[in-house]
Scaffold this motif. Sequence first.
Motif, mmCIF file in Angstrom:
data_model
loop_
_atom_site.group_PDB
_atom_site.id
_atom_site.type_symbol
_atom_site.label_atom_id
_atom_site.label_comp_id
_atom_site.label_asym_id
_atom_site.label_seq_id
_atom_site.Cartn_x
_atom_site.Cartn_y
_atom_site.Cartn_z
ATOM 1 N N LEU A 143 0.899 -1.274 0.082
ATOM 2 C CA LEU A 143 0.180 -0.103 -0.072
ATOM 3 C C LEU A 143 0.922 1.339 0.048
ATOM 4 N N VAL A 144 0.319 2.351 -0.561
ATOM 5 C CA VAL A 144 0.906 3.759 -0.439
ATOM 6 C C VAL A 144 -0.083 4.410 0.415
ATOM 7 N N VAL A 145 0.232 5.121 1.470
ATOM 8 C CA VAL A 145 -0.349 5.969 2.306
ATOM 9 C C VAL A 145 0.309 7.348 2.418
ATOM 10 N N PHE A 146 -0.674 7.973 1.828
ATOM 11 C CA PHE A 146 -0.164 9.481 1.764
ATOM 12 C C PHE A 146 -1.672 10.445 2.098
ATOM 13 N N ALA A 147 -1.324 11.487 2.803
ATOM 14 C CA ALA A 147 -2.446 12.582 3.218
ATOM 15 C C ALA A 147 -3.776 11.794 3.447
ATOM 16 N N ASP A 148 -3.630 10.683 4.434
ATOM 17 C CA ASP A 148 -4.548 9.990 5.065
ATOM 18 C C ASP A 148 -5.500 9.208 3.767
ATOM 19 N N GLU A 149 -5.039 9.377 2.863
ATOM 20 C CA GLU A 149 -5.463 8.045 1.846
ATOM 21 C C GLU A 149 -4.559 6.605 1.585
ATOM 22 N N ILE A 150 -5.390 5.832 1.491
ATOM 23 C CA ILE A 150 -4.680 4.178 1.322
ATOM 24 C C ILE A 150 -5.052 3.855 -0.248
ATOM 25 N N HIS A 151 -3.718 3.821 -0.647
ATOM 26 C CA HIS A 151 -3.773 3.508 -2.163
ATOM 27 C C HIS A 151 -3.071 2.267 -2.460
ATOM 28 N N ALA A 152 -3.601 1.232 -3.468
ATOM 29 C CA ALA A 152 -3.189 0.078 -3.775
ATOM 30 C C ALA A 152 -1.726 0.444 -4.635
ATOM 31 N N ALA A 153 -0.600 -0.343 -4.313
ATOM 32 C CA ALA A 153 0.538 -0.120 -5.433
ATOM 33 C C ALA A 153 0.324 -0.346 -6.517
ATOM 34 N N SER A 154 -0.798 -1.140 -7.249
ATOM 35 C CA SER A 154 -0.800 -1.581 -8.379
ATOM 36 C C SER A 154 -1.675 -0.566 -9.121
ATOM 37 N N ARG A 155 -2.182 0.485 -8.628
ATOM 38 C CA ARG A 155 -3.126 1.597 -9.002
ATOM 39 C C ARG A 155 -2.293 3.016 -8.900
ATOM 40 N N VAL A 156 -1.748 3.088 -7.800
ATOM 41 C CA VAL A 156 -1.209 4.642 -7.301
ATOM 42 C C VAL A 156 -0.355 5.113 -8.581
ATOM 43 N N ARG A 157 -0.426 6.533 -8.614
ATOM 44 C CA ARG A 157 0.245 7.296 -9.669
ATOM 45 C C ARG A 157 0.587 8.793 -8.812
ATOM 46 N N LYS A 158 1.799 8.973 -9.070
ATOM 47 C CA LYS A 158 2.284 10.640 -8.604
ATOM 48 C C LYS A 158 1.617 11.498 -9.669
ATOM 49 N N THR A 159 0.640 12.479 -9.060
ATOM 50 C CA THR A 159 0.191 13.196 -10.388
ATOM 51 C C THR A 159 0.564 14.723 -10.294
ATOM 52 N N HIS A 160 1.331 15.259 -9.259
ATOM 53 C CA HIS A 160 1.708 16.705 -9.219
ATOM 54 C C HIS A 160 3.150 16.676 -8.542
ATOM 55 N N SER A 161 3.754 17.803 -8.935
ATOM 56 C CA SER A 161 5.212 17.859 -8.588
ATOM 57 C C SER A 161 5.398 18.516 -7.058
ATOM 58 N N THR A 162 4.138 19.206 -6.444
ATOM 59 C CA THR A 162 4.322 19.923 -5.364
ATOM 60 C C THR A 162 3.127 19.804 -4.268
ATOM 61 N N SER A 163 1.983 19.210 -4.966
ATOM 62 C CA SER A 163 0.899 19.122 -4.086
ATOM 63 C C SER A 163 0.930 17.969 -3.046
#
Length: 229
Positions: A143-163
């Motif tokens: 899992l990837v946990v960021f900003a109190d959201e829990i994402h599956a590794a197979s789905r998650v993407r980094k979408t912004h360079s500063t947010s």
Amino acid sequence: MTVFGLGGTIAMTASEGGGVVPALSADQLVAAVPGLADSGITVEVQDFRRVPGASLTFDDLEELIEAIRRCLADGVDGVVVTQGTDTIEETAYLLDLSLGRSEPVVVTGAMRNPTLAGADGPANLLAAVQVAASIPARDLGVLVVFADEIHAASRVRKTHSTSGFTFQSPTGGPLGYVVEGRPRIVNRPEARITLPAAGRWRTVEVGLVRVLAGGRWESSSGKATIGSA
């Protein structure tokens, strides 16, 4: 619970040259998280690497995979990996392909380093530990946990360079959220793909074909010419 520190923005401090470098140890990261000591979760740390996310190599990740396997085999209930955000989605997906265990393995980091106002590292690390220590997070894959959201590794993407909400799951949405310190799973993946250990690391040759409209590529000089020549 074991936290592996790999460096990245979450571990950065000011350097003599005026920039920032990943210098904080995993111990220092964990000690700086408000509320973690009172959470009842026992946390051990491994100061694994102190490098920017883009500087992680496949050798580093292979060693990380083996170290996580040893921890889980020794009975650790969950694992958290902290690292630079540039390669979080790649690291998380490789761990997901390589680890077939039920125990939660969570990757997190920070978009704002500890020298800045509003640094998000402590909150992300606290949420990651809470997820990795929870029963509902078992059998979900890495899992990837960021900003109190829990994402599956197979789905998650980094979408912004500063947010701070840069990590998103465009195909399916997050698996859940951390609400007042408790993971809430609202979306479960139907399948999980893992790779056999044998033959995972091998050298392959990949052909590269350069195509451009109305021009040609000169392989000897490495230059492109647009238009007629």
